[in-house]
Design an enzyme around this catalytic site. Structure first.
Site, PDB file in Angstrom:
ATOM      1  N   LYS A 108      -7.235  -6.689  14.457  1.00  0.00           N
ATOM      2  CA  LYS A 108      -8.426  -5.917  14.776  1.00  0.00           C
ATOM      3  C   LYS A 108      -9.555  -6.446  14.157  1.00  0.00           C
ATOM      4  O   LYS A 108     -10.689  -6.430  14.713  1.00  0.00           O
ATOM      5  CB  LYS A 108      -8.296  -4.401  14.752  1.00  0.00           C
ATOM      6  CG  LYS A 108      -7.211  -3.855  15.675  1.00  0.00           C
ATOM      7  CD  LYS A 108      -7.661  -2.389  15.813  1.00  0.00           C
ATOM      8  CE  LYS A 108      -6.716  -1.846  17.113  1.00  0.00           C
ATOM      9  NZ  LYS A 108      -6.705  -0.373  17.012  1.00  0.00           N
ATOM     10  N   LYS A 130       1.949  -9.022  23.398  1.00  0.00           N
ATOM     11  CA  LYS A 130       2.384  -7.538  24.087  1.00  0.00           C
ATOM     12  C   LYS A 130       1.351  -6.923  25.084  1.00  0.00           C
ATOM     13  O   LYS A 130       0.217  -7.427  25.053  1.00  0.00           O
ATOM     14  CB  LYS A 130       2.581  -6.697  22.667  1.00  0.00           C
ATOM     15  CG  LYS A 130       1.308  -6.195  22.190  1.00  0.00           C
ATOM     16  CD  LYS A 130       1.259  -4.804  21.285  1.00  0.00           C
ATOM     17  CE  LYS A 130      -0.076  -4.349  20.924  1.00  0.00           C
ATOM     18  NZ  LYS A 130       0.050  -3.137  20.392  1.00  0.00           N
ATOM     19  N   LYS A 176      -3.959  -2.169  25.842  1.00  0.00           N
ATOM     20  CA  LYS A 176      -4.950  -1.559  26.101  1.00  0.00           C
ATOM     21  C   LYS A 176      -6.283  -2.446  26.036  1.00  0.00           C
ATOM     22  O   LYS A 176      -7.235  -2.499  26.807  1.00  0.00           O
ATOM     23  CB  LYS A 176      -5.362  -0.340  25.443  1.00  0.00           C
ATOM     24  CG  LYS A 176      -4.362   0.707  25.661  1.00  0.00           C
ATOM     25  CD  LYS A 176      -4.828   2.198  24.925  1.00  0.00           C
ATOM     26  CE  LYS A 176      -4.014   2.156  23.542  1.00  0.00           C
ATOM     27  NZ  LYS A 176      -3.846   3.444  22.904  1.00  0.00           N
TER      28      LYS A 176
END
Ligand code: TYM
Length: 334
Positions: free
Chosen positions: A115, A197, A200
């Protein structure tokens, strides 16, 4: 234990549009486990602000997520479904546990590394201490089991370490939780890059099936899914794209990978892909209809939100008061 049952806690962020990965890796297992445990399912809105959010959008998404939990089959009279931000104990415990967590431990968290590289202009302290807030979510309810996808395992290990460290100093304060990882669907991969993966926050919307995608969109995304040039429908790591499609198909139909291999023996990807699409639509369409219906029930939802926040607060405070006493905060005068 609450009401003679072991305690389950889990949560999801109301950030971005939920994907099929969130459903198959987490929500689906929550429903299976909900009778056996005393369950707390939180919309973890405090975690969401570690990256910048538009306030109105966050509020809307948090409500949509809470509605989704119920629409998916979690009975809000039996399961405590609530907003994290309505229970101040999460933040209070997080502060205390921050003082029992090492910088080195947080530095190793892969989600932080990920992130912070995606949001290089906003590497805030909240993003760094995010796993401590997650540990607080779990430990606040004396949780026994935490159903999550594989990507959350590292955070769960940290939670266990913090709990054990605290218990070693102060005696048996926290239950040390176990992860529950489902047999199928624990790591759904991107349809466009099966090494990544399904997420979102993926920039390519074709890689993810969003829970609110309409049937045509779902079918189109599966038809475009990246596979390989082997041309055989085998469940093996050398064919990650096909393996991912089989995983999704199994998670939606309850079949085993071997049954699927037999079902598609001698057939091509052109047959597998639409079959997976149909299976996913059969799961998501009723869910979408129920979300639409439930969203109209404003006062019912408001009642649930209020009642469950009170219930969560009650249990959270029990743990928090105990922890505050252990670390030496003065007693309250009543
Ligand atoms: P979040 O919101 O990213 O994801 C919610 C749940 O979905 C699972 N998941 C997946 N499972 C399989 N395949 C995928 N592609 C996939 N993508 C996501 C996640 O493992 C998770 O179970 N930090 C957490 C939220 C959280 C939490 C908690 C969870 C905060 N506090 C306490 C459990 C307990 C998160 O960001 O999940």
């Amino acid at each position: 234990m609450i009401n003679d049952k072991k305690v389950l806690f889990s949560g999801m962020q109301a950030t971005g549009n939920l994907t099929l990965g969130n459903y198959l890796g987490a929500l689906k297992n929550w429903i299976t486990l909900s009778d056996e445990y005393e369950c707390f399912y939180s919309v973890v809105d405090m975690h969401s602000i570690t990256v910048r959010q538009d306030p109105a959008t966050l509020r809307k998404r948090a409500r949509a997520l809470l509605t989704l939990y119920i629409a998916a089959g979690l009975d809000p009279k039996k399961n405590c479904i609530y907003y994290q931000s309505h229970v101040s104990g999460h933040a209070e415990l997080a502060w205390i546990l921050n003082c029992f967590t090492y910088m080195g431990e947080l530095n190793r968290m892969t989600q932080f590394k990920d992130k912070s590289s995606k949001h290089a202009d906003n590497i805030n302290a909240g993003l760094f201490t995010y796993p401590v807030l997650m540990a607080s979510d779990i430990l606040l309810y004396q949780t026994d089991v935490v159903p999550v996808g594989i990507d959350q395992m590292q955070h769960l290990e940290l939670t266990r370490n913090i709990a054990e460290r605290f218990n070693n100093i102060y005696g048996d304060v926290f239950t040390v939780p176990e992860a529950y990882i489902g047999k199928v669907g624990a790591k759904i991969m991107s349809l466009q890059d099966p090494a990544k993966k399904m997420s979102k926050s993926d920039e390519n919307p074709n890689g993810s099936i969003y829970l609110m995608d309409d049937p045509d969109t779902i079918m189109r995304k599966f038809k475009r899914a990246v596979t390989d040039s082997e041309g055989m429908i085998c469940y093996r790591p050398e064919q990650p794209g096909v393996k991912n499609l089989i995983d999704i198909y199994c998670a939606c139909t309850g079949k085993t990978p071997q049954e699927v291999e037999r079902e598609f023996a001698g057939k091509g990807y052109g047959e597998l892909k639409p079959a997976v699409g149909e299976a996913v639509i059969a799961v998501l369409k009723p869910l979408q209809d129920e979300v639409a219906r439930l969203s109209q029930e404003k006062s019912y939802l408001d009642g649930i939100i209020k009642e469950n926040a009170e219930k969560a607060n009650y249990y959270a405070m029990k743990t928090l008061r105990k922890v505050q006493k252990k670390v030496g905060f003065p007693e309250r005068i009543r």
